[in-house]
Design a protein around this motif. Structure first.
Motif, PDB file in Angstrom:
ATOM      1  N   LEU A 278       0.802  -1.221   0.000  1.00  0.00           N
ATOM      2  CA  LEU A 278       0.000   0.000   0.000  1.00  0.00           C
ATOM      3  C   LEU A 278       0.841   1.280   0.000  1.00  0.00           C
ATOM      4  O   LEU A 278       0.514   2.236  -0.717  1.00  0.00           O
ATOM      5  N   THR A 279       1.914   1.301   0.803  1.00  0.00           N
ATOM      6  CA  THR A 279       2.725   2.527   0.885  1.00  0.00           C
ATOM      7  C   THR A 279       3.287   2.963  -0.464  1.00  0.00           C
ATOM      8  O   THR A 279       3.245   4.154  -0.787  1.00  0.00           O
ATOM      9  N   PRO A 280       3.832   2.047  -1.303  1.00  0.00           N
ATOM     10  CA  PRO A 280       4.309   2.490  -2.624  1.00  0.00           C
ATOM     11  C   PRO A 280       3.214   3.090  -3.491  1.00  0.00           C
ATOM     12  O   PRO A 280       3.496   3.911  -4.366  1.00  0.00           O
ATOM     13  N   MET A 281       1.942   2.702  -3.240  1.00  0.00           N
ATOM     14  CA  MET A 281       0.843   3.288  -4.002  1.00  0.00           C
ATOM     15  C   MET A 281       0.500   4.683  -3.478  1.00  0.00           C
ATOM     16  O   MET A 281       0.199   5.598  -4.258  1.00  0.00           O
ATOM     17  N   PHE A 282       0.566   4.857  -2.153  1.00  0.00           N
ATOM     18  CA  PHE A 282       0.179   6.145  -1.568  1.00  0.00           C
ATOM     19  C   PHE A 282       1.192   7.243  -1.854  1.00  0.00           C
ATOM     20  O   PHE A 282       0.813   8.417  -1.997  1.00  0.00           O
ATOM     21  N   ASN A 283       2.462   6.906  -1.920  1.00  0.00           N
ATOM     22  CA  ASN A 283       3.506   7.932  -2.018  1.00  0.00           C
ATOM     23  C   ASN A 283       3.327   8.908  -3.178  1.00  0.00           C
ATOM     24  O   ASN A 283       3.469  10.123  -2.990  1.00  0.00           O
ATOM     25  N   PRO A 284       3.036   8.441  -4.409  1.00  0.00           N
ATOM     26  CA  PRO A 284       2.847   9.413  -5.509  1.00  0.00           C
ATOM     27  C   PRO A 284       1.720  10.401  -5.243  1.00  0.00           C
ATOM     28  O   PRO A 284       1.825  11.586  -5.591  1.00  0.00           O
ATOM     29  N   PHE A 285       0.627   9.926  -4.609  1.00  0.00           N
ATOM     30  CA  PHE A 285      -0.493  10.817  -4.313  1.00  0.00           C
ATOM     31  C   PHE A 285      -0.118  11.820  -3.220  1.00  0.00           C
ATOM     32  O   PHE A 285      -0.508  12.987  -3.271  1.00  0.00           O
ATOM     33  N   ILE A 286       0.645  11.359  -2.229  1.00  0.00           N
ATOM     34  CA  ILE A 286       1.084  12.256  -1.157  1.00  0.00           C
ATOM     35  C   ILE A 286       1.922  13.388  -1.728  1.00  0.00           C
ATOM     36  O   ILE A 286       1.747  14.556  -1.386  1.00  0.00           O
ATOM     37  N   TYR A 287       2.850  13.036  -2.635  1.00  0.00           N
ATOM     38  CA  TYR A 287       3.767  14.045  -3.156  1.00  0.00           C
ATOM     39  C   TYR A 287       3.161  14.886  -4.278  1.00  0.00           C
ATOM     40  O   TYR A 287       3.686  15.950  -4.589  1.00  0.00           O
ATOM     41  N   SER A 288       2.088  14.415  -4.881  1.00  0.00           N
ATOM     42  CA  SER A 288       1.480  15.195  -5.963  1.00  0.00           C
ATOM     43  C   SER A 288       0.308  16.038  -5.483  1.00  0.00           C
ATOM     44  O   SER A 288       0.220  17.234  -5.770  1.00  0.00           O
ATOM     45  N   LEU A 289      -0.587  15.436  -4.709  1.00  0.00           N
ATOM     46  CA  LEU A 289      -1.797  16.144  -4.295  1.00  0.00           C
ATOM     47  C   LEU A 289      -1.513  17.227  -3.262  1.00  0.00           C
ATOM     48  O   LEU A 289      -2.269  18.191  -3.144  1.00  0.00           O
ATOM     49  N   ARG A 290      -0.417  17.066  -2.490  1.00  0.00           N
ATOM     50  CA  ARG A 290      -0.102  18.042  -1.449  1.00  0.00           C
ATOM     51  C   ARG A 290       1.038  18.979  -1.849  1.00  0.00           C
ATOM     52  O   ARG A 290       1.564  19.708  -1.027  1.00  0.00           O
ATOM     53  N   ASN A 291       1.434  18.950  -3.111  1.00  0.00           N
ATOM     54  CA  ASN A 291       2.587  19.736  -3.536  1.00  0.00           C
ATOM     55  C   ASN A 291       2.192  20.645  -4.692  1.00  0.00           C
ATOM     56  O   ASN A 291       1.825  20.182  -5.774  1.00  0.00           O
ATOM     57  N   LYS A 292       2.264  21.960  -4.476  1.00  0.00           N
ATOM     58  CA  LYS A 292       1.848  22.917  -5.503  1.00  0.00           C
ATOM     59  C   LYS A 292       2.747  22.865  -6.726  1.00  0.00           C
ATOM     60  O   LYS A 292       2.276  23.042  -7.858  1.00  0.00           O
ATOM     61  N   GLU A 293       4.046  22.622  -6.508  1.00  0.00           N
ATOM     62  CA  GLU A 293       4.974  22.580  -7.648  1.00  0.00           C
ATOM     63  C   GLU A 293       4.658  21.402  -8.560  1.00  0.00           C
ATOM     64  O   GLU A 293       4.695  21.527  -9.784  1.00  0.00           O
ATOM     65  N   VAL A 294       4.362  20.244  -7.959  1.00  0.00           N
ATOM     66  CA  VAL A 294       4.029  19.059  -8.756  1.00  0.00           C
ATOM     67  C   VAL A 294       2.714  19.276  -9.483  1.00  0.00           C
ATOM     68  O   VAL A 294       2.583  18.962 -10.675  1.00  0.00           O
ATOM     69  N   LYS A 295       1.715  19.821  -8.783  1.00  0.00           N
ATOM     70  CA  LYS A 295       0.425  20.081  -9.435  1.00  0.00           C
ATOM     71  C   LYS A 295       0.586  21.111 -10.557  1.00  0.00           C
ATOM     72  O   LYS A 295      -0.027  20.975 -11.621  1.00  0.00           O
ATOM     73  N   GLY A 296       1.432  22.117 -10.328  1.00  0.00           N
ATOM     74  CA  GLY A 296       1.686  23.104 -11.380  1.00  0.00           C
ATOM     75  C   GLY A 296       2.363  22.486 -12.583  1.00  0.00           C
ATOM     76  O   GLY A 296       2.029  22.809 -13.737  1.00  0.00           O
ATOM     77  N   ALA A 297       3.324  21.572 -12.334  1.00  0.00           N
ATOM     78  CA  ALA A 297       4.007  20.887 -13.431  1.00  0.00           C
ATOM     79  C   ALA A 297       3.043  19.988 -14.197  1.00  0.00           C
ATOM     80  O   ALA A 297       3.123  19.879 -15.429  1.00  0.00           O
ATOM     81  N   LEU A 298       2.112  19.345 -13.480  1.00  0.00           N
ATOM     82  CA  LEU A 298       1.103  18.506 -14.138  1.00  0.00           C
ATOM     83  C   LEU A 298       0.215  19.343 -15.059  1.00  0.00           C
ATOM     84  O   LEU A 298      -0.067  18.948 -16.195  1.00  0.00           O
ATOM     85  N   VAL A 299      -0.211  20.501 -14.561  1.00  0.00           N
ATOM     86  CA  VAL A 299      -1.054  21.397 -15.370  1.00  0.00           C
ATOM     87  C   VAL A 299      -0.283  21.865 -16.598  1.00  0.00           C
ATOM     88  O   VAL A 299      -0.821  21.891 -17.713  1.00  0.00           O
ATOM     89  N   GLU A 300       0.980  22.232 -16.406  1.00  0.00           N
ATOM     90  CA  GLU A 300       1.802  22.713 -17.514  1.00  0.00           C
ATOM     91  C   GLU A 300       2.019  21.619 -18.559  1.00  0.00           C
ATOM     92  O   GLU A 300       1.933  21.882 -19.771  1.00  0.00           O
ATOM     93  N   CYS A 301       2.294  20.392 -18.103  1.00  0.00           N
ATOM     94  CA  CYS A 301       2.467  19.274 -19.044  1.00  0.00           C
ATOM     95  C   CYS A 301       1.171  18.995 -19.795  1.00  0.00           C
ATOM     96  O   CYS A 301       1.192  18.732 -21.006  1.00  0.00           O
ATOM     97  N   GLY A 302       0.034  19.064 -19.079  1.00  0.00           N
ATOM     98  CA  GLY A 302      -1.255  18.865 -19.732  1.00  0.00           C
ATOM     99  C   GLY A 302      -1.520  19.932 -20.776  1.00  0.00           C
ATOM    100  O   GLY A 302      -2.023  19.632 -21.874  1.00  0.00           O
ATOM    101  N   ARG A 303      -1.147  21.179 -20.451  1.00  0.00           N
ATOM    102  CA  ARG A 303      -1.347  22.280 -21.398  1.00  0.00           C
ATOM    103  C   ARG A 303      -0.472  22.089 -22.638  1.00  0.00           C
ATOM    104  O   ARG A 303      -0.918  22.305 -23.770  1.00  0.00           O
ATOM    105  N   ARG A 304       0.773  21.670 -22.430  1.00  0.00           N
ATOM    106  CA  ARG A 304       1.677  21.455 -23.560  1.00  0.00           C
ATOM    107  C   ARG A 304       1.206  20.310 -24.449  1.00  0.00           C
ATOM    108  O   ARG A 304       1.271  20.386 -25.678  1.00  0.00           O
ATOM    109  N   LEU A 305       0.723  19.237 -23.809  1.00  0.00           N
ATOM    110  CA  LEU A 305       0.206  18.110 -24.592  1.00  0.00           C
ATOM    111  C   LEU A 305      -1.018  18.523 -25.390  1.00  0.00           C
ATOM    112  O   LEU A 305      -1.184  18.140 -26.560  1.00  0.00           O
ATOM    113  N   PHE A 306      -1.900  19.312 -24.747  1.00  0.00           N
ATOM    114  CA  PHE A 306      -3.106  19.766 -25.443  1.00  0.00           C
ATOM    115  C   PHE A 306      -2.750  20.666 -26.616  1.00  0.00           C
ATOM    116  O   PHE A 306      -3.310  20.517 -27.716  1.00  0.00           O
TER     117      PHE A 306
END
Length: 319
Positions: A278-306
């Motif tokens: 379970l812990t290896p599954m939770f870690n990506p969500f912990i670091y992405s959902l609670r991190n503004k830089e990661v969420k910002g990078a996700l939005v930017e990557c999504g925008r570039r792909l679009f």
């Protein structure tokens, strides 16, 4: 380890012996494994392609995610296969290799969490010297030393666990080859092996815990001296994801490995599922959902792909 030992075969009893429960458990843990792979591969890919994440904190995070991918892959596929298969046998060499890789990755994860705590300590307590102290070269040295010490420790664990004589029952009451259930099958005296394993677990788990604890004591002292409430909130938010990952991993590890062998009971399987699956599954969500830089990078990557997809669509329409 004598030559006759390599002819031994073990039988993994698995999570449960209830036939009706095996198929639902297979589906449940298969979904967990898929989410674990997608989440951690996504973290590694995102850090690689996002220039805004090219800093020491996310360098350590990519290695942490890579270890989680390997960590889960050592355990989950075999566990899933055993849930649907009647033949749950595993060779002596296969069992030993699974344990060696598992021990290496588990120890590496401990050290990486300590390195990440040290990185946060320098970033918050010595921000003006951060680039100098946590240079690219230092990052690679810290990660390499973590892997090296983890591998050396794993060799010691494996030798102590599989170096005895196996002459009794071959049923391992677990879903993978872990130290406690395997040592129960050794018919020679295991006291010295248990003491060596306990000493190395103490060095790895307690030692890295002390590094994390001291780092956060220093961080808290520095944060409390900050004049701005906004600065304090930002500093605590920066550390929140790491603290959650540390609490989950070390909590279950302390429960599992820093207790006398006689104290181990049925809850061990639950604890093992928590930190190994379970812990290896939770870690990506912990670091992405609670991190503004990661969420910002996700939005930017999504925008570039679009934008890339839209550009290709316009070009294809014109042609």
């Amino acid at each position: 380890m004598g030559g006759n030992q390599t002819q031994i075969k073990f039988i993994l009893l698995g999570i449960t012996d209830s036939l009706p429960a095996q198929t639902p458990l297979f589906i449940f843990f298969l979904l967990i494994y898929i989410v674990t792979l997608v989440g951690n591969v996504g973290i590694v890919t995102l850090v690689r392609v996002s220039p805004s994440l090219h800093n020491p904190m996310y360098f350590f995070l990519t290695h942490f995610a890579f270890v989680d991918i390997c960590y889960s892959t050592v355990i989950s596929p075999r566990m899933l296969a055993d849930l649907l298969s009647e033949d749950k046998t595993i060779s002596f060499s296969g069992c030993m290799m699974q344990f060696l890789i598992f021990a290496f990755l588990a120890n590496a994860e401990c050290h990486l969490l300590a390195m990440m705590a040290y990185d946060r300590h320098v970033a918050i307590c010595q921000p003006l010297l951060y680039v100098t102290i946590i240079s690219s070269r230092v990052c690679w040295q810290l990660v390499a030393s973590s892997y090296l010490f983890a591998f050396l420790s794993a060799i010691v664990y494996t030798w102590c666990t599989f170096g005895g004589s196996f002459c009794g029952p071959s049923h391992i009451d677990h879903f993978f080859c872990d130290v406690v259930p395997v040592l129960k099958l050794v018919c020679s005296d295991t006291h010295s092996s248990e003491m060596v394993i306990f000493a190395f677990v103490t060095i790895n788990v307690v030692g890295t815990s002390v590094v994390i604890l001291l780092s956060y004591i220093s961080i808290i002292r520095t944060v409390l001296r900050m004049c701005s409430a906004q600065s304090r909130a930002r500093a605590f938010h920066t550390c929140a994801s790491h603290l959650m990952a540390v609490s989950m991993y070390f909590g279950s590890a302390f429960f599992m490995y820093l207790q006398p062998p006689s104290s181990h009971r049925s809850l061990d399987k639950v604890a093992s599922i928590f930190y190994a699956v379970l812990t290896p599954m939770f870690n990506p969500f912990i670091y992405s959902l609670r991190n503004k830089e990661v969420k910002g990078a996700l939005v930017e990557c999504g925008r570039r792909l679009f934008n890339h997809w839209q550009h290709k669509r316009v070009v294809s329409c014109r042609t």
